[in-house]
Each structure stands twice: as structure tokens, then as C-alpha cells.
Motif scaffolding. Structure first.
Motif, PDB file in Angstrom:
ATOM      1  N   ASP A 269      40.047  52.057  39.090  1.00 56.31           N
ATOM      2  CA  ASP A 269      38.724  50.993  37.769  1.00 56.31           C
ATOM      3  C   ASP A 269      40.073  50.014  37.671  1.00 56.31           C
ATOM      4  O   ASP A 269      39.158  48.900  37.914  1.00 56.31           O
ATOM      5  N   LYS A 270      41.350  49.480  37.375  1.00 58.25           N
ATOM      6  CA  LYS A 270      41.777  48.524  37.413  1.00 58.25           C
ATOM      7  C   LYS A 270      42.331  47.421  38.770  1.00 58.25           C
ATOM      8  O   LYS A 270      41.888  46.364  38.570  1.00 58.25           O
ATOM      9  N   LYS A 271      41.738  48.516  39.707  1.00 57.92           N
ATOM     10  CA  LYS A 271      41.379  47.393  41.022  1.00 57.92           C
ATOM     11  C   LYS A 271      39.824  47.149  41.852  1.00 57.92           C
ATOM     12  O   LYS A 271      40.299  46.266  41.913  1.00 57.92           O
ATOM     13  N   ALA A 272      39.354  47.550  41.175  1.00 58.58           N
ATOM     14  CA  ALA A 272      37.780  47.277  41.009  1.00 58.58           C
ATOM     15  C   ALA A 272      37.650  45.561  39.958  1.00 58.58           C
ATOM     16  O   ALA A 272      37.206  45.396  40.090  1.00 58.58           O
ATOM     17  N   GLY A 273      38.152  45.707  39.198  1.00 58.71           N
ATOM     18  CA  GLY A 273      38.923  44.693  37.865  1.00 58.71           C
ATOM     19  C   GLY A 273      39.032  43.379  38.599  1.00 58.71           C
ATOM     20  O   GLY A 273      38.821  42.948  38.709  1.00 58.71           O
ATOM     21  N   LEU A 274      39.813  43.709  38.800  1.00 62.32           N
ATOM     22  CA  LEU A 274      40.793  42.908  39.870  1.00 62.32           C
ATOM     23  C   LEU A 274      39.708  42.415  41.324  1.00 62.32           C
ATOM     24  O   LEU A 274      40.263  41.098  41.230  1.00 62.32           O
ATOM     25  N   ASP A 275      39.894  43.320  41.932  1.00 60.98           N
ATOM     26  CA  ASP A 275      38.284  42.478  42.736  1.00 60.98           C
ATOM     27  C   ASP A 275      37.041  41.809  42.454  1.00 60.98           C
ATOM     28  O   ASP A 275      36.797  41.298  43.119  1.00 60.98           O
ATOM     29  N   THR A 276      36.830  42.004  41.307  1.00 58.40           N
ATOM     30  CA  THR A 276      35.948  41.057  40.731  1.00 58.40           C
ATOM     31  C   THR A 276      36.170  40.018  39.806  1.00 58.40           C
ATOM     32  O   THR A 276      36.166  38.957  39.903  1.00 58.40           O
ATOM     33  N   SER A 303      41.383  29.396  40.498  1.00 52.98           N
ATOM     34  CA  SER A 303      41.646  30.472  41.472  1.00 52.98           C
ATOM     35  C   SER A 303      41.596  32.098  41.418  1.00 52.98           C
ATOM     36  O   SER A 303      41.542  32.084  40.346  1.00 52.98           O
ATOM     37  N   SER A 304      41.010  32.199  42.774  1.00 48.04           N
ATOM     38  CA  SER A 304      40.545  33.969  42.436  1.00 48.04           C
ATOM     39  C   SER A 304      42.567  34.439  43.045  1.00 48.04           C
ATOM     40  O   SER A 304      42.613  35.558  41.625  1.00 48.04           O
ATOM     41  N   ALA A 305      43.280  33.889  43.147  1.00 48.96           N
ATOM     42  CA  ALA A 305      44.612  34.840  42.343  1.00 48.96           C
ATOM     43  C   ALA A 305      45.411  33.951  41.442  1.00 48.96           C
ATOM     44  O   ALA A 305      46.008  35.246  40.446  1.00 48.96           O
ATOM     45  N   GLN A 306      44.523  33.101  41.229  1.00 43.62           N
ATOM     46  CA  GLN A 306      45.448  32.907  39.339  1.00 43.62           C
ATOM     47  C   GLN A 306      44.435  34.018  38.555  1.00 43.62           C
ATOM     48  O   GLN A 306      45.037  34.443  37.781  1.00 43.62           O
ATOM     49  N   ARG A 307      43.179  34.491  38.554  1.00 45.58           N
ATOM     50  CA  ARG A 307      42.471  35.115  37.897  1.00 45.58           C
ATOM     51  C   ARG A 307      43.114  36.309  38.102  1.00 45.58           C
ATOM     52  O   ARG A 307      43.151  37.399  36.920  1.00 45.58           O
ATOM     53  N   GLU A 308      42.966  37.151  39.525  1.00 44.45           N
ATOM     54  CA  GLU A 308      44.191  38.499  39.725  1.00 44.45           C
ATOM     55  C   GLU A 308      45.425  38.362  38.372  1.00 44.45           C
ATOM     56  O   GLU A 308      45.449  39.283  38.353  1.00 44.45           O
ATOM     57  N   LYS A 309      46.434  37.613  38.499  1.00 45.56           N
ATOM     58  CA  LYS A 309      47.697  37.367  38.517  1.00 45.56           C
ATOM     59  C   LYS A 309      46.812  37.306  37.015  1.00 45.56           C
ATOM     60  O   LYS A 309      47.922  38.831  36.137  1.00 45.56           O
ATOM     61  N   TRP A 310      46.860  36.407  36.136  1.00 44.40           N
ATOM     62  CA  TRP A 310      46.201  36.479  34.448  1.00 44.40           C
ATOM     63  C   TRP A 310      45.639  37.977  34.255  1.00 44.40           C
ATOM     64  O   TRP A 310      46.210  38.362  33.313  1.00 44.40           O
ATOM     65  N   LEU A 311      45.023  38.682  34.597  1.00 50.06           N
ATOM     66  CA  LEU A 311      44.818  39.873  34.426  1.00 50.06           C
ATOM     67  C   LEU A 311      45.022  40.542  34.412  1.00 50.06           C
ATOM     68  O   LEU A 311      45.443  41.396  33.306  1.00 50.06           O
ATOM     69  N   THR A 312      45.989  40.926  34.953  1.00 49.17           N
ATOM     70  CA  THR A 312      47.351  41.624  35.908  1.00 49.17           C
ATOM     71  C   THR A 312      48.294  41.046  34.778  1.00 49.17           C
ATOM     72  O   THR A 312      48.799  42.296  34.098  1.00 49.17           O
TER      73      THR A 312
END
Length: 333
Positions: A269-276, A303-312
Motif C-alpha cells: 500500500d505504502k509503495k503504491a502511495g509513494l508511486d502516486t 518535484s517527484s523526489a520531494q513529494r516522495e521524501k515528505w510523504l515518507t
């Protein structure tokens, strides 16, 4: 309510307690009587320079609420296309709204109904608001529950008139979240996301993150509206982090019945969220759905990397204090 948009189960499936009671009073259903989400995304999207795709999440929030010196009083300066638009005429009457509310209440009584997209959304909205009610109370800030508006095609808001093309958004002028549920299918077909329950929950949790920012006064700090280090980017990344914080606590967030609505969020689930998150970054949108070139000066969401980082950050720490994107010298990623 009639037929509703549904999605086939996948390996990444958040588990919602089928016996939990759902509170549909947190939703206002302004869709047509079929309740199927309808509408679609047939028209062109709002462009931001160079023919690139416009903002997908919160386009109205960022460009309307901060017109006129950051006021949230409904000022619409700063967004030419929506500035001064009249209210939509012929909206649903109070009788129609009452009937829609009753239909949704009967349809989405318990978590067992969450196989339907609208009932699933109700479950997530309940969980998200329950979490922030408890969390903000600890810091002495009262949380004010707000409604999510389900609409089809177009809707009149305190921030102006919006269409499905806008994507989900939070309007600080009327303090409501708006979504045409067909947006979820658009994420899969146009953006190429994996889909699934958690990415859909992430979208809603992000919008409610903006409501938290509104309550805390954070959104009033936004002055710069574009650029890789702009306040707008910081606001969006913090909302991503807040979404992750809720997800970290979702399985411990209890309803009035004393049981959590969300029973499990898997690694998939989390992987799919980070993909989004990666597919709604400014650079991804500009490259794949816009001009084909990355222009950081036009970044508004990160950026994509930033959005992944902060969701993480939110997912791993579960601590809203770790979501500080505004302090001087903070590394946005």
C-alpha cells in the motif's frame, strides 16, 4: 444511491473494518441522482505556461486563497480564469440535498460498504478527521471537522467556480474539501499510477492536511507562489507529510465505537502511495503531461523526489513536528 465507481482488489489492499459504523455526516453529496461519480475528465486541463499541465491537487487553493495578500476570505484575485466568476445557478435544493444525504447514509452505513468508492472515501475521511481531532487536542488547538463535497462535473465554492478538471482541492474560504471521485480513475489512466485504496486515501489525507495548515495559520505564511523553494512548494510538501503522519497512526485511530476503521496498511500500500506522489510531482507533470521540459521556476507543488521524501517522513515518523518545511535552512530534498 444507484451504481458507484468500484475498483477490483489488488495485492495492495488497505483493510477497512467491515463492522465499523461510518459517519456520512462528514460528506455532502452534490452528485447527480445516480451517484456514480460521473463526469469524467473529457476537457482540457488548466495549463501553466509552456502548455504544461496545470496543478492537479489544490490548484484553486494555492492560486485563489493567497490572492489579495494571503486572505482566505474568498478573494479570487490572482487566478485570471476563475476571477470574478458568478456562482453556479440552479444548484441542488435543500430537499434534494437532504434526499442525497439520506441515500448516502443508508448506502454507507458500515465499513462493509467500502467496496463502493464513495463509501470507501467516507471511511477514510472519518479516520483522517478522528486522528487530527485527537492530535491537535494534545497541542491545545481545537480541530474543526469539515465536510468533503462529492460533486460531478462542476461545483460552486467559496473560492469560485470549479470543474472536475481542477482535481481535488481544499477551499479555505468555506473550509471544505472538494472531489469528483472520477479523479481516482484519472490518476490511473492519465498519470499511470498503480491505483488502490491507499493512494486514494493519500489524496484525501493531503487535502485535510491543508485544512490543518489553515487551522494552524500555516497557509497564511505563503507569499511566494512558484519556484523550487517557494512557500507554495513548502505548503504542499508539508501536506504530503501530514498525509503520511495520519497513515502512520491510521490503524490506532479509533471511532466512537472504540475500534479503528483502518485495520491494516501494507508495505505494498505504502509503495503504491509513494508511486502516486512521484507522479504528481511538478517535474513529472511537466515532462510527461506538459511541454516535455522541466522548468523549476514554475514549480508549485515540489518535484517527484520531494513529494516522495515528505510523504515518507510522515509515514516513518508519525510526528507532525517532523513535517516542518518552513524553517530556515530546511532541506526540502
Amino acid at each position: 444511491m444507484g451504481s458507484s465507481l468500484q475498483f477490483a482488489p489488488s495485492e495492495a489492499v488497505v483493510e477497512i473494518d467491515p463492522d465499523a459504523d461510518l459517519d456520512t455526516s462528514q460528506v455532502e453529496d452534490l452528485r447527480d441522482s445516480s451517484g456514480d461519480g460521473g463526469g469524467g475528465f473529457g476537457g482540457g486541463r488548466m495549463a501553466l505556461g509552456g502548455g504544461g499541465l496545470g496543478l492537479v491537487i489544490l490548484v484553486i487553493y494555492l492560486l485563489l486563497s493567497h490572492g489579495g495578500g494571503g486572505s482566505t476570505g474568498g478573494s479570487q484575485s490572482g487566478l485570471g480564469g476563475l476571477n470574478g466568476l458568478p456562482e453556479i445557478g440552479g444548484g441542488p435544493s435543500s430537499v434534494q440535498q437532504g434526499e442525497a444525504a439520506e441515500r448516502l447514509k443508508q448506502k454507507c452505513a458500515t465499513g462493509q460498504s467500502a467496496t463502493a468508492l464513495d463509501c470507501e472515501a467516507v471511511a477514510f475521511i472519518n479516520s483522517i478527521q478522528n486522528y487530527w481531532t485527537t492530535q491537535l487536542a494534545r497541542s491545545g488547538t481545537p480541530y474543526r471537522p469539515v465536510s468533503t463535497i462529492f460533486f460531478t462535473n462542476s461545483v460552486s465554492t467559496g473560492c469560485g467556480e470549479a470543474s472536475s478538471d481542477t482535481g481535488p482541492f481544499y477551499c479555505p474560504a468555506d473550509k471544505k474539501v472538494y472531489i469528483d471521485l472520477s479523479f481516482y480513475k484519472e490518476l490511473e489512466t492519465r498519470f499511470g499510477t498503480q491505483g488502490g485504496l491507499f493512494p486514494r486515501a493519500y489524496v484525501l489525507a493531503h487535502e485535510y492536511g491543508h485544512h490543518v495548515q489553515d487551522l494552524l495559520g500555516t497557509e497564511q505564511r505563503v507569499r511566494t507562489r512558484s519556484g523550487p523553494n517557494s512557500d507554495s512548494v513548502k505548503l504542499e510538501l508539508q501536506a504530503d507529510c501530514y498525509a503520511g503522519v495520519w497513515a502512520n497512526h491510521a490503524t490506532q485511530t479509533r471511532t466512537a465505537s472504540g475500534k479503528p476503521l483502518i485495520e491494516n496498511i501494507t508495505a505494498e500500500d505504502k509503495k503504491a502511495g509513494l508511486d502516486t506522489a512521484s507522479r504528481i510531482g511538478d517535474d513529472f507533470i511537466q515532462t510527461h503531461l506538459g511541454s516535455g521540459r522541466v522548468n523549476k521556476n514554475q514549480f508549485t507543488h515540489g518535484s517527484s523526489a520531494q513529494r516522495e521524501k515528505w510523504l515518507t517522513v510522515g509515514l516513518t515518523t508519525g510526528n507532525p513536528a517532523q513535517c516542518d518545511t518552513f524553517s530556515p535552512g530546511v532541506n526540502l530534498g
